[in-house]
Motif scaffolding. Structure first.
Motif, PDB file in Angstrom:
ATOM      1  N   LEU A 257      39.478  48.892  51.238  1.00 16.16           N
ATOM      2  CA  LEU A 257      40.421  47.802  50.619  1.00 16.16           C
ATOM      3  C   LEU A 257      40.274  46.367  51.242  1.00 16.16           C
ATOM      4  O   LEU A 257      40.284  46.072  52.426  1.00 16.16           O
ATOM      5  N   ALA A 258      40.363  45.497  50.209  1.00 16.79           N
ATOM      6  CA  ALA A 258      40.390  44.060  50.470  1.00 16.79           C
ATOM      7  C   ALA A 258      41.095  43.224  49.543  1.00 16.79           C
ATOM      8  O   ALA A 258      41.268  43.193  48.736  1.00 16.79           O
ATOM      9  N   ASN A 259      41.874  42.088  50.582  1.00 21.99           N
ATOM     10  CA  ASN A 259      42.328  41.302  49.825  1.00 21.99           C
ATOM     11  C   ASN A 259      41.427  39.887  49.819  1.00 21.99           C
ATOM     12  O   ASN A 259      41.098  39.361  50.696  1.00 21.99           O
ATOM     13  N   LEU A 260      40.892  39.380  48.623  1.00 21.33           N
ATOM     14  CA  LEU A 260      39.968  38.303  48.580  1.00 21.33           C
ATOM     15  C   LEU A 260      40.801  37.097  48.043  1.00 21.33           C
ATOM     16  O   LEU A 260      41.210  37.202  46.636  1.00 21.33           O
ATOM     17  N   PRO A 290      36.371  18.784  53.353  1.00 18.40           N
ATOM     18  CA  PRO A 290      36.838  19.832  53.055  1.00 18.40           C
ATOM     19  C   PRO A 290      35.961  20.692  51.838  1.00 18.40           C
ATOM     20  O   PRO A 290      35.281  19.851  51.246  1.00 18.40           O
ATOM     21  N   ARG A 291      35.844  22.025  51.882  1.00 18.94           N
ATOM     22  CA  ARG A 291      34.707  22.614  50.964  1.00 18.94           C
ATOM     23  C   ARG A 291      35.444  24.156  50.766  1.00 18.94           C
ATOM     24  O   ARG A 291      36.034  24.505  51.494  1.00 18.94           O
ATOM     25  N   PRO A 292      35.203  24.540  49.418  1.00 13.22           N
ATOM     26  CA  PRO A 292      35.494  25.708  49.124  1.00 13.22           C
ATOM     27  C   PRO A 292      35.264  26.706  49.788  1.00 13.22           C
ATOM     28  O   PRO A 292      34.095  26.730  50.315  1.00 13.22           O
ATOM     29  N   CYS A 293      36.035  27.777  49.772  1.00 17.42           N
ATOM     30  CA  CYS A 293      35.558  29.215  50.554  1.00 17.42           C
ATOM     31  C   CYS A 293      36.161  30.245  49.962  1.00 17.42           C
ATOM     32  O   CYS A 293      37.147  29.934  49.083  1.00 17.42           O
ATOM     33  N   GLN A 294      35.876  31.473  50.403  1.00 21.94           N
ATOM     34  CA  GLN A 294      36.495  32.915  49.824  1.00 21.94           C
ATOM     35  C   GLN A 294      36.969  33.516  51.224  1.00 21.94           C
ATOM     36  O   GLN A 294      36.338  33.477  52.232  1.00 21.94           O
ATOM     37  N   VAL A 295      38.199  33.923  51.092  1.00 18.60           N
ATOM     38  CA  VAL A 295      38.748  34.486  52.372  1.00 18.60           C
ATOM     39  C   VAL A 295      39.147  36.034  52.316  1.00 18.60           C
ATOM     40  O   VAL A 295      39.452  36.438  51.222  1.00 18.60           O
ATOM     41  N   LEU A 296      38.688  36.703  53.312  1.00 18.22           N
ATOM     42  CA  LEU A 296      38.946  38.111  53.269  1.00 18.22           C
ATOM     43  C   LEU A 296      40.085  38.255  54.410  1.00 18.22           C
ATOM     44  O   LEU A 296      39.941  38.010  55.465  1.00 18.22           O
ATOM     45  N   VAL A 297      41.033  39.056  53.783  1.00 19.38           N
ATOM     46  CA  VAL A 297      42.291  39.514  54.877  1.00 19.38           C
ATOM     47  C   VAL A 297      42.630  40.829  54.366  1.00 19.38           C
ATOM     48  O   VAL A 297      42.723  41.221  53.218  1.00 19.38           O
ATOM     49  N   ARG A 298      42.229  41.922  55.309  1.00 22.06           N
ATOM     50  CA  ARG A 298      42.265  43.399  55.090  1.00 22.06           C
ATOM     51  C   ARG A 298      43.824  43.634  54.942  1.00 22.06           C
ATOM     52  O   ARG A 298      44.818  43.225  55.600  1.00 22.06           O
ATOM     53  N   PRO A 299      44.451  44.833  54.096  1.00 21.34           N
ATOM     54  CA  PRO A 299      45.717  45.309  53.906  1.00 21.34           C
ATOM     55  C   PRO A 299      46.541  45.252  55.053  1.00 21.34           C
ATOM     56  O   PRO A 299      47.596  44.856  55.276  1.00 21.34           O
ATOM     57  N   GLU A 300      45.834  45.759  56.430  1.00 16.89           N
ATOM     58  CA  GLU A 300      46.549  46.272  57.506  1.00 16.89           C
ATOM     59  C   GLU A 300      46.895  44.855  58.161  1.00 16.89           C
ATOM     60  O   GLU A 300      47.613  44.759  59.331  1.00 16.89           O
ATOM     61  N   ASN A 301      46.203  43.779  57.992  1.00 23.55           N
ATOM     62  CA  ASN A 301      46.423  42.483  58.856  1.00 23.55           C
ATOM     63  C   ASN A 301      47.563  41.606  57.835  1.00 23.55           C
ATOM     64  O   ASN A 301      47.851  40.444  58.336  1.00 23.55           O
ATOM     65  N   LEU A 302      48.184  42.146  57.089  1.00 21.09           N
ATOM     66  CA  LEU A 302      49.368  41.643  56.443  1.00 21.09           C
ATOM     67  C   LEU A 302      50.903  42.076  56.866  1.00 21.09           C
ATOM     68  O   LEU A 302      50.856  43.325  57.103  1.00 21.09           O
ATOM     69  N   ARG A 303      51.635  41.330  57.199  1.00 20.82           N
ATOM     70  CA  ARG A 303      53.017  41.839  57.487  1.00 20.82           C
ATOM     71  C   ARG A 303      54.158  41.492  56.409  1.00 20.82           C
ATOM     72  O   ARG A 303      53.925  40.204  56.225  1.00 20.82           O
ATOM     73  N   LEU A 304      54.865  42.245  56.367  1.00 21.26           N
ATOM     74  CA  LEU A 304      56.054  41.992  55.325  1.00 21.26           C
ATOM     75  C   LEU A 304      57.283  41.974  56.032  1.00 21.26           C
ATOM     76  O   LEU A 304      57.597  42.671  56.826  1.00 21.26           O
TER      77      LEU A 304
END
Length: 368
Positions: A257-260, A290-304
């Motif tokens: 699973l991936a957050n893009l 500054p330049r555009p990019c795409q970022v990957l954050v895996r679900p387990e790396n998010l805290r609520l």
């Protein structure tokens, strides 16, 4: 038409001799191509498999996984390129060595045991009589002691797959090929049998290629993963390498699973919907505009957090998917409703409609 080497000729005699594999990969595939009629299935596949390792070939349906396995096994011939097993050329696109002379064991999805033969007879099938003294060792290795006289219909699905693996190992092959061998098993049994197969292969020191479309299976079993996409291997590495630092966003979503998120590199950080994040690629690279990019954050790396005082990104919980050991929480982040998924401990899940604040625990991976 592809021609097979006759059993009695010099080529086949050479192939039956197993040279030393020291310093050589167990399987070496170079520029492999295969088409059926006008449909090109494999388009220049290169793959090197280390001796004694498990390599998972992962990909969507129709990507060419089973075709690749069939070419290695010798069930089909290549149109171009080459396949070498333990340093022996077995297919060069013109001449192929027959399957029984390749030193390959094959385990299909449905086990394909002979229904009229016992466990012992199934494992012994095709085994030279001089080698049958190894039968008790093989039966013990796959945990089937006490079941030798049972027939396939008297076994569970997991037991049938262990017998199929023992039969594949009975000829002492250089390589074992597993074609989605756990697909017909229920989820609980699948985990157990996967562990059994990994142990058996490790104990026997056998090189294996596992074809699967199950990302969890590939991550759990393999030493390396080859991702096959539209007939080409587009990524190859250890499970951790491909999970943490996938070469493309498409591979990121294929290996878990991936957050893009869209972002922008500015200074030493990455600006995105989750704030200003630090990424290794930015810290190690030269400064620039500054330049555009795409970022990957895996679900387990998010805290609520439900505390509005937390310095995080506000979001609304859309859905909660409980899995026992953990929970997946689908979110819509402010202000644009960006869709995100967090993986949290199963006992601490918020409720749909609840407001939460999101923070990240690790540096992300980015593509520019």
């Amino acid at each position: 038409m592809t021609k097979y080497a006759p059993p009695g000729d010099r080529a086949a005699d050479m192939e039956r001799t197993s040279p030393s594999t020291e310093g050589r990969p167990a399987i070496e595939i170079v520029g492999l191509r295969k088409a059926y009629a006008a449909t090109e299935v494999l388009r220049g596949v290169d793959l090197s498999v280390t001796s004694g390792s498990i390599t998972a070939v992962l990909g969507a349906s129709g990507s060419g996984k089973t075709t690749l396995l069939r070419l290695i096994a010798g069930f089909d011939g290549a149109d171009a390129g080459s396949i070498s097993i333990a340093g022996r050329r077995v297919d060069d696109g013109h001449r192929t060595v027959s399957p029984q002379h390749r030193g390959v064991g094959y385990v299909p999805q449905d086990s394909a045991l002979f229904p009229h033969l016992t466990v012992r007879a199934n494992i012994a099938f095709g085994m030279p009589r001089l080698h049958r003294s190894r039968l008790p060792e093989l039966i013990s290795m796959v945990g089937m002691n006490g079941y030798e006289k049972r027939y396939p219909h008297q076994l569970s699905g997991g037991q049938q797959q262990r017998v199929a693996l023992a039969r594949a190992l009975a000829s002492e092959p250089q390589v074992v090929l597993l074609d989605e061998p756990f697909g017909a098993l229920d989820a609980a049994l699948r985990d157990t049998v996967r562990g059994d197969v990994a142990r058996i292969l490790a104990d026997s020191g056998t090189t294996a290629i596992l074809v699967t479309h199950d990302q969890d299976e590939a991550l759990a079993l393999a030493h390396r993963i080859a991702y096959l996409e539209a007939g080409q291997i587009t990524a190859y590495g250890t499970p951790r390498e491909l999970y943490d630092c996938p070469p493309t966003p498409q591979i990121a979503t294929a290996i878990g699973l991936a957050n893009l998120l869209p972002g922008e590199i500015a200074g030493m950080g990455v600006h995105c919907a989750l704030g200003i994040l630090r990424a290794p690629q930015v810290a190690d690279g030269p400064p620039g505009a500054p330049r555009p990019c795409q970022v990957l954050v895996r679900p387990e790396n998010l805290r609520l957090s439900t505390d509005p005082e937390v310095d995080g990104t506000p979001a609304t919980v859309l859905q909660v998917r409980y899995h026992g050991h953990d929970t997946l929480v689908d979110l819509a982040a402010d202000p644009d409703g960006l869709a995100l998924t967090a993986r949290i401990a199963g006992q601490a899940a918020p409720q749909p409609g609840q407001r939460v604040w999101i923070t990240t625990t690790e540096t992300p991976h980015i593509w520019t």
